[in-house]
Structure formats: C-alpha cells, structure tokens
Design a protein around this motif. Structure first.
Motif, PDB file in Angstrom:
ATOM      1  N   PHE A 171       0.811  -1.210   0.000  1.00  0.00           N
ATOM      2  CA  PHE A 171       0.000   0.000   0.000  1.00  0.00           C
ATOM      3  C   PHE A 171       0.847   1.264   0.000  1.00  0.00           C
ATOM      4  O   PHE A 171       1.903   1.314   0.616  1.00  0.00           O
ATOM      5  CB  PHE A 171      -0.948   0.014   1.202  1.00  0.00           C
ATOM      6  CG  PHE A 171      -1.928  -1.123   1.174  1.00  0.00           C
ATOM      7  CD1 PHE A 171      -3.077  -1.045   0.408  1.00  0.00           C
ATOM      8  CD2 PHE A 171      -1.689  -2.282   1.889  1.00  0.00           C
ATOM      9  CE1 PHE A 171      -3.969  -2.095   0.350  1.00  0.00           C
ATOM     10  CE2 PHE A 171      -2.576  -3.343   1.844  1.00  0.00           C
ATOM     11  CZ  PHE A 171      -3.716  -3.254   1.073  1.00  0.00           C
TER      12      PHE A 171
ATOM     13  N   TYR B 256     -10.211  -3.869   4.627  1.00  0.00           N
ATOM     14  CA  TYR B 256      -9.769  -2.955   3.578  1.00  0.00           C
ATOM     15  C   TYR B 256      -9.825  -3.638   2.210  1.00  0.00           C
ATOM     16  O   TYR B 256     -10.283  -3.040   1.231  1.00  0.00           O
ATOM     17  CB  TYR B 256      -8.350  -2.478   3.881  1.00  0.00           C
ATOM     18  CG  TYR B 256      -7.943  -1.261   3.095  1.00  0.00           C
ATOM     19  CD1 TYR B 256      -8.112   0.003   3.629  1.00  0.00           C
ATOM     20  CD2 TYR B 256      -7.406  -1.368   1.819  1.00  0.00           C
ATOM     21  CE1 TYR B 256      -7.749   1.135   2.920  1.00  0.00           C
ATOM     22  CE2 TYR B 256      -7.045  -0.240   1.103  1.00  0.00           C
ATOM     23  CZ  TYR B 256      -7.210   1.012   1.658  1.00  0.00           C
ATOM     24  OH  TYR B 256      -6.851   2.122   0.949  1.00  0.00           O
TER      25      TYR B 256
ATOM     26  N   GLU C 179     -13.420  -3.924   1.104  1.00  0.00           N
ATOM     27  CA  GLU C 179     -13.935  -2.618   0.711  1.00  0.00           C
ATOM     28  C   GLU C 179     -13.381  -2.184  -0.652  1.00  0.00           C
ATOM     29  O   GLU C 179     -14.095  -1.565  -1.444  1.00  0.00           O
ATOM     30  CB  GLU C 179     -13.638  -1.560   1.773  1.00  0.00           C
ATOM     31  CG  GLU C 179     -14.492  -1.704   3.010  1.00  0.00           C
ATOM     32  CD  GLU C 179     -15.984  -1.626   2.719  1.00  0.00           C
ATOM     33  OE1 GLU C 179     -16.430  -0.640   2.099  1.00  0.00           O
ATOM     34  OE2 GLU C 179     -16.714  -2.558   3.101  1.00  0.00           O
ATOM     35  N   CYS C 180     -12.117  -2.510  -0.938  1.00  0.00           N
ATOM     36  CA  CYS C 180     -11.565  -2.222  -2.272  1.00  0.00           C
ATOM     37  C   CYS C 180     -12.402  -2.898  -3.344  1.00  0.00           C
ATOM     38  O   CYS C 180     -12.710  -2.308  -4.385  1.00  0.00           O
ATOM     39  CB  CYS C 180     -10.112  -2.715  -2.383  1.00  0.00           C
ATOM     40  SG  CYS C 180      -8.895  -1.663  -1.589  1.00  0.00           S
TER      41      CYS C 180
ATOM     42  N   ARG D  54     -16.085  -1.280  -3.461  1.00  0.00           N
ATOM     43  CA  ARG D  54     -16.151   0.103  -3.952  1.00  0.00           C
ATOM     44  C   ARG D  54     -15.633   0.268  -5.370  1.00  0.00           C
ATOM     45  O   ARG D  54     -15.835   1.302  -5.977  1.00  0.00           O
ATOM     46  CB  ARG D  54     -15.391   1.027  -3.013  1.00  0.00           C
ATOM     47  CG  ARG D  54     -16.041   1.097  -1.654  1.00  0.00           C
ATOM     48  CD  ARG D  54     -15.345   2.054  -0.763  1.00  0.00           C
ATOM     49  NE  ARG D  54     -15.841   1.958   0.598  1.00  0.00           N
ATOM     50  CZ  ARG D  54     -15.556   2.828   1.525  1.00  0.00           C
ATOM     51  NH1 ARG D  54     -14.783   3.869   1.268  1.00  0.00           N
ATOM     52  NH2 ARG D  54     -16.032   2.668   2.744  1.00  0.00           N
TER      53      ARG D  54
ATOM     54  N   LEU E 234     -10.001   3.866  -2.251  1.00  0.00           N
ATOM     55  CA  LEU E 234      -9.273   2.818  -1.540  1.00  0.00           C
ATOM     56  C   LEU E 234      -8.336   2.065  -2.481  1.00  0.00           C
ATOM     57  O   LEU E 234      -7.197   1.767  -2.128  1.00  0.00           O
ATOM     58  CB  LEU E 234     -10.244   1.833  -0.872  1.00  0.00           C
ATOM     59  CG  LEU E 234     -11.104   2.395   0.255  1.00  0.00           C
ATOM     60  CD1 LEU E 234     -12.040   1.321   0.779  1.00  0.00           C
ATOM     61  CD2 LEU E 234     -10.266   2.961   1.373  1.00  0.00           C
ATOM     62  N   MET E 235      -8.803   1.756  -3.685  1.00  0.00           N
ATOM     63  CA  MET E 235      -7.976   1.023  -4.649  1.00  0.00           C
ATOM     64  C   MET E 235      -6.772   1.862  -5.068  1.00  0.00           C
ATOM     65  O   MET E 235      -5.716   1.322  -5.368  1.00  0.00           O
ATOM     66  CB  MET E 235      -8.806   0.619  -5.861  1.00  0.00           C
ATOM     67  CG  MET E 235      -8.158  -0.417  -6.731  1.00  0.00           C
ATOM     68  SD  MET E 235      -8.018  -2.062  -5.985  1.00  0.00           S
ATOM     69  CE  MET E 235      -9.493  -2.816  -6.632  1.00  0.00           C
TER      70      MET E 235
ATOM     71  N   ASN F 148      -4.940   3.459  -3.197  1.00  0.00           N
ATOM     72  CA  ASN F 148      -3.917   3.272  -2.164  1.00  0.00           C
ATOM     73  C   ASN F 148      -3.135   1.967  -2.366  1.00  0.00           C
ATOM     74  O   ASN F 148      -2.128   1.743  -1.717  1.00  0.00           O
ATOM     75  CB  ASN F 148      -4.573   3.294  -0.777  1.00  0.00           C
ATOM     76  CG  ASN F 148      -3.568   3.346   0.360  1.00  0.00           C
ATOM     77  OD1 ASN F 148      -2.449   3.846   0.218  1.00  0.00           O
ATOM     78  ND2 ASN F 148      -3.960   2.815   1.491  1.00  0.00           N
ATOM     79  N   VAL F 149      -3.599   1.104  -3.262  1.00  0.00           N
ATOM     80  CA  VAL F 149      -2.927  -0.178  -3.523  1.00  0.00           C
ATOM     81  C   VAL F 149      -1.793   0.087  -4.511  1.00  0.00           C
ATOM     82  O   VAL F 149      -2.031   0.440  -5.653  1.00  0.00           O
ATOM     83  CB  VAL F 149      -3.917  -1.218  -4.104  1.00  0.00           C
ATOM     84  CG1 VAL F 149      -3.197  -2.517  -4.433  1.00  0.00           C
ATOM     85  CG2 VAL F 149      -5.057  -1.463  -3.130  1.00  0.00           C
TER      86      VAL F 149
ATOM     87  N   ARG G 269      -3.720  -5.251  -7.038  1.00  0.00           N
ATOM     88  CA  ARG G 269      -4.797  -4.519  -7.705  1.00  0.00           C
ATOM     89  C   ARG G 269      -5.500  -5.424  -8.723  1.00  0.00           C
ATOM     90  O   ARG G 269      -6.725  -5.458  -8.800  1.00  0.00           O
ATOM     91  CB  ARG G 269      -4.238  -3.258  -8.377  1.00  0.00           C
ATOM     92  CG  ARG G 269      -5.312  -2.276  -8.757  1.00  0.00           C
ATOM     93  CD  ARG G 269      -4.787  -0.965  -9.315  1.00  0.00           C
ATOM     94  NE  ARG G 269      -3.803  -0.329  -8.465  1.00  0.00           N
ATOM     95  CZ  ARG G 269      -2.525  -0.122  -8.822  1.00  0.00           C
ATOM     96  NH1 ARG G 269      -2.098  -0.466 -10.004  1.00  0.00           N
ATOM     97  NH2 ARG G 269      -1.690   0.463  -7.994  1.00  0.00           N
TER      98      ARG G 269
ATOM     99  N   LEU H  26      -7.625  -8.121  -6.869  1.00  0.00           N
ATOM    100  CA  LEU H  26      -8.861  -7.542  -6.333  1.00  0.00           C
ATOM    101  C   LEU H  26      -9.869  -7.267  -7.448  1.00  0.00           C
ATOM    102  O   LEU H  26     -11.069  -7.489  -7.289  1.00  0.00           O
ATOM    103  CB  LEU H  26      -8.548  -6.262  -5.560  1.00  0.00           C
ATOM    104  CG  LEU H  26      -7.729  -6.445  -4.276  1.00  0.00           C
ATOM    105  CD1 LEU H  26      -7.279  -5.098  -3.739  1.00  0.00           C
ATOM    106  CD2 LEU H  26      -8.493  -7.240  -3.240  1.00  0.00           C
TER     107      LEU H  26
END
Length: 161
Positions: A68, A98, A101-102, A105, A111-112, A114-115, A121, A124
């Motif tokens: 992150f 987290y 939620e990625c 959302r 939030l994504m 921040n990856v 990525r 997810l």
C-alpha cells in the motif's frame, strides 16, 4: 454452487491459461464427486497456506507496507508507535476489511488508489468481476475476513494470498 467453488474454479481456469498472480493460491485440481450419501460435492487440491498467526507483527507490517502507498490510511490506524504482537489480530482484521472494501467500492475508487502493488490490484479486480458476473446465485457475495485471508511463506517474508 457456493462462492468458494466459483472462486477456485475461476482460478484453476486462469492458471490453465497461463495466468499467475502471487495473491492467488495455486490450484492443482478441482473436481465434483458424490459423497457416500449421494450428494454432489466439489473437491479441491490447492497449495498449503498459513495463518497470519504464524508470523510476527513486524513481518505482517512489512508486507502491508509493500502493498500500500499509505498503510496508515485505513489499515494500520493509529499506529504512530510500533505495533506489538497484541495489535496483530486487529491489524489483520483491518487488512481483510480494507481488501473487501476495495472490491466493493470498485477499481476506480479511493481505496484502490492506495494499492501500490499491481498484482494485488489485479487480483482484487478479478475477484470483483467474479462477484459482479455471478449469474449462478445473486446472493453469493464477497466474504473476506481475517479467517479466510491466508499467507504463503517466501524468501522475502509472508505473501498475502
């Protein structure tokens, strides 16, 4: 058809096509069998993974920092001071929350952003697509929590799977 079966079947298909992502477990075999009572059940053979409990808090924090851009934002809340072993379960639960939620959302969400790990990525995004494309049972949703997020030991420390 349960969510885990759909997930493992999808991974097996991707891996047969040559796709590899360190955030997914290696799937060796997926098959449907009848149990002694005549019920049909999926059977899986996947790589052996470990619980976060087997790793030190320092290893887990190091792993999170590699994944992150800003691990303090939502994952390691209030951790201005070094985390201790007593903080491990909370940090792991925050990480699982987290990740879920990625997925919920979406790929373009805050939030994504921040990856920083491209493979994470991608993983997810694939899970989100599986959830969105699920034509089998609309009630099957993403269910990520601390007990079903695992680790693989590597020479560089734990690898989230």
């Amino acid at each position: 058809m349960d969510a885990y079966y759909l997930y493992i079947r999808m991974l097996a298909k991707l891996q047969k096509q040559g796709y590899h992502n360190p955030y997914f477990p290696v799937v060796y075999q997926v098959r449907i069998e009848k149990d002694p009572r005549g019920f049909t059940r999926p059977r899986y053979r996947i790589e052996t993974l470990q619980s976060y409990k087997q790793y030190s808090i320092e290893s887990i924090v190091g792993m999170i920092e590699r994944m992150f851009v800003n691990p303090q934002d939502g994952i390691l809340w209030g951790s201005e001071n070094p985390l201790t072993e007593d903080d491990k379960e909370k940090a792991w639960g925050n990480l699982a929350w987290y990740l879920e939620e990625c997925i919920r959302r979406g790929v373009g969400g805050k939030l994504m952003a921040n990856v920083k790990d491209e493979n994470l990525r991608d993983a997810l995004s694939i899970i989100a697509k599986l959830s969105d494309d699920n034509q089998y049972s609309p009630e099957i949703k993403v269910d990520i929590h601390g007990a079903n997020v695992m680790l693989r030991g590597t020479a560089n420390g734990p690898q989230l799977v």
